[in-house]
Design a protein around this motif. Structure first.
Motif, mmCIF file in Angstrom:
data_model
loop_
_atom_site.group_PDB
_atom_site.id
_atom_site.type_symbol
_atom_site.label_atom_id
_atom_site.label_comp_id
_atom_site.label_asym_id
_atom_site.label_seq_id
_atom_site.Cartn_x
_atom_site.Cartn_y
_atom_site.Cartn_z
ATOM 1 N N MET A 185 0.825 -1.204 0.000
ATOM 2 C CA MET A 185 0.000 0.000 0.000
ATOM 3 C C MET A 185 0.864 1.260 0.000
ATOM 4 S SD MET A 185 -3.236 0.980 0.302
ATOM 5 C CE MET A 185 -4.064 2.483 0.617
ATOM 6 N N ALA A 186 1.960 1.238 0.710
ATOM 7 C CA ALA A 186 2.796 2.436 0.800
ATOM 8 C C ALA A 186 3.654 2.637 -0.446
ATOM 9 C CB ALA A 186 3.686 2.357 2.034
ATOM 10 N N ALA A 187 3.863 1.571 -1.215
ATOM 11 C CA ALA A 187 4.757 1.679 -2.374
ATOM 12 C C ALA A 187 4.227 2.673 -3.401
ATOM 13 C CB ALA A 187 4.941 0.311 -3.022
ATOM 14 N N GLU A 188 2.919 2.696 -3.624
ATOM 15 C CA GLU A 188 2.385 3.630 -4.628
ATOM 16 C C GLU A 188 2.564 5.075 -4.196
ATOM 17 O OE1 GLU A 188 -1.044 1.939 -2.213
ATOM 18 O OE2 GLU A 188 0.550 1.079 -3.389
ATOM 19 N N TRP A 189 2.508 5.330 -2.896
ATOM 20 C CA TRP A 189 2.736 6.698 -2.407
ATOM 21 C C TRP A 189 4.204 7.089 -2.544
ATOM 22 C CZ3 TRP A 189 -1.237 9.756 -1.968
ATOM 23 C CH2 TRP A 189 -2.496 9.188 -1.749
ATOM 24 N N ILE A 190 5.081 6.117 -2.386
ATOM 25 C CA ILE A 190 6.507 6.376 -2.601
ATOM 26 C C ILE A 190 6.754 6.681 -4.082
ATOM 27 C CG2 ILE A 190 8.802 5.309 -2.574
ATOM 28 C CD1 ILE A 190 7.877 3.842 -0.007
ATOM 29 N N PHE A 191 6.100 5.924 -4.969
ATOM 30 C CA PHE A 191 6.227 6.199 -6.405
ATOM 31 C C PHE A 191 5.687 7.584 -6.749
ATOM 32 C CE2 PHE A 191 6.535 1.503 -7.138
ATOM 33 C CZ PHE A 191 7.761 1.531 -7.774
ATOM 34 N N LEU A 192 4.601 7.990 -6.104
ATOM 35 C CA LEU A 192 4.046 9.319 -6.368
ATOM 36 C C LEU A 192 4.997 10.411 -5.887
ATOM 37 C CD1 LEU A 192 1.671 10.897 -7.513
ATOM 38 C CD2 LEU A 192 0.617 10.803 -5.248
ATOM 39 N N ALA A 193 5.576 10.230 -4.715
ATOM 40 C CA ALA A 193 6.549 11.202 -4.215
ATOM 41 C C ALA A 193 7.788 11.237 -5.105
ATOM 42 C CB ALA A 193 6.937 10.858 -2.772
ATOM 43 N N LEU A 194 8.209 10.065 -5.574
ATOM 44 C CA LEU A 194 9.352 9.998 -6.481
ATOM 45 C C LEU A 194 9.040 10.703 -7.796
ATOM 46 C CD1 LEU A 194 12.177 8.867 -7.132
ATOM 47 C CD2 LEU A 194 11.037 6.783 -7.930
ATOM 48 N N ALA A 195 7.829 10.513 -8.307
ATOM 49 C CA ALA A 195 7.430 11.181 -9.553
ATOM 50 C C ALA A 195 7.456 12.694 -9.388
ATOM 51 C CB ALA A 195 6.044 10.711 -9.980
ATOM 52 N N ALA A 196 6.954 13.182 -8.277
ATOM 53 C CA ALA A 196 6.957 14.625 -8.038
ATOM 54 C C ALA A 196 8.384 15.162 -7.933
ATOM 55 C CB ALA A 196 6.171 14.943 -6.773
ATOM 56 N N THR A 197 9.248 14.419 -7.263
ATOM 57 C CA THR A 197 10.645 14.841 -7.114
ATOM 58 C C THR A 197 11.375 14.832 -8.453
ATOM 59 O OG1 THR A 197 10.644 13.950 -4.873
ATOM 60 C CG2 THR A 197 12.781 14.363 -5.877
ATOM 61 N N LEU A 198 11.154 13.783 -9.238
ATOM 62 C CA LEU A 198 11.790 13.719 -10.563
ATOM 63 C C LEU A 198 11.285 14.822 -11.480
ATOM 64 C CD1 LEU A 198 11.742 9.863 -11.068
ATOM 65 C CD2 LEU A 198 13.775 11.292 -10.830
ATOM 66 N N ASN A 199 10.006 15.139 -11.391
ATOM 67 C CA ASN A 199 9.435 16.219 -12.192
ATOM 68 C C ASN A 199 10.082 17.550 -11.831
ATOM 69 O OD1 ASN A 199 7.768 17.511 -14.009
ATOM 70 N ND2 ASN A 199 6.045 17.621 -12.624
ATOM 71 N N MET A 200 10.228 17.799 -10.548
ATOM 72 C CA MET A 200 10.862 19.038 -10.093
ATOM 73 C C MET A 200 12.310 19.108 -10.562
ATOM 74 S SD MET A 200 13.172 20.231 -7.506
ATOM 75 C CE MET A 200 13.274 18.726 -6.608
ATOM 76 N N ALA A 201 13.031 18.012 -10.426
ATOM 77 C CA ALA A 201 14.437 17.991 -10.829
ATOM 78 C C ALA A 201 14.575 18.205 -12.341
ATOM 79 C CB ALA A 201 15.078 16.673 -10.419
ATOM 80 N N ALA A 202 13.713 17.581 -13.115
ATOM 81 C CA ALA A 202 13.765 17.740 -14.569
ATOM 82 C C ALA A 202 13.495 19.181 -14.969
ATOM 83 C CB ALA A 202 12.759 16.803 -15.231
ATOM 84 N N ASN A 203 12.543 19.821 -14.320
ATOM 85 C CA ASN A 203 12.247 21.222 -14.644
ATOM 86 C C ASN A 203 13.399 22.142 -14.273
ATOM 87 O OD1 ASN A 203 9.574 21.463 -15.858
ATOM 88 N ND2 ASN A 203 8.888 20.453 -14.000
ATOM 89 N N VAL A 204 14.061 21.876 -13.162
ATOM 90 C CA VAL A 204 15.213 22.694 -12.768
ATOM 91 C C VAL A 204 16.349 22.527 -13.769
ATOM 92 C CG1 VAL A 204 17.008 22.959 -11.010
ATOM 93 C CG2 VAL A 204 14.621 22.758 -10.319
ATOM 94 N N VAL A 205 16.627 21.281 -14.152
ATOM 95 C CA VAL A 205 17.698 21.030 -15.122
ATOM 96 C C VAL A 205 17.350 21.659 -16.467
ATOM 97 C CG1 VAL A 205 18.921 19.226 -16.411
ATOM 98 C CG2 VAL A 205 18.515 18.951 -13.970
#
Length: 72
Positions: free
Chosen positions: A1-21
């Motif tokens: 159950m917690a894995a999907e929330w970790i994937f969502l947090a990871l997606a948000a972090t990767l999105n932020m990092a990609a936009n900064v780069v």
């Protein structure tokens, strides 16, 4: 159950990092077609790709009506 929330947090972090780069790519390179061949641009595209994969994993269990507002 917690894995999907970790994937969502990871997606948000990767999105932020990609936009900064991507922003840094635009500031450090000359405008035009040359930007598309730069290493920073390719890193940003890779981060967006990983973002997509993590978001797809999160959407397997989390409804879109919940996940989308958290990513935006």
């Amino acid at each position: 159950m917690a894995a999907e929330w970790i994937f969502l947090a990871l997606a948000a972090t990767l999105n932020m990092a990609a936009n900064v780069v991507l922003r840094y790519t635009g500031e450090s390179q000359a405008a035009g077609v040359a930007v598309f061949g730069s290493v920073l641009f390719l890193v940003a595209v890779g981060l967006f790709g990983m973002n997509l994969l993590a978001y797809m994993q999160a959407l397997k269990k989390i409804p879109l009506s919940v996940a989308y507002p958290m990513l935006v």
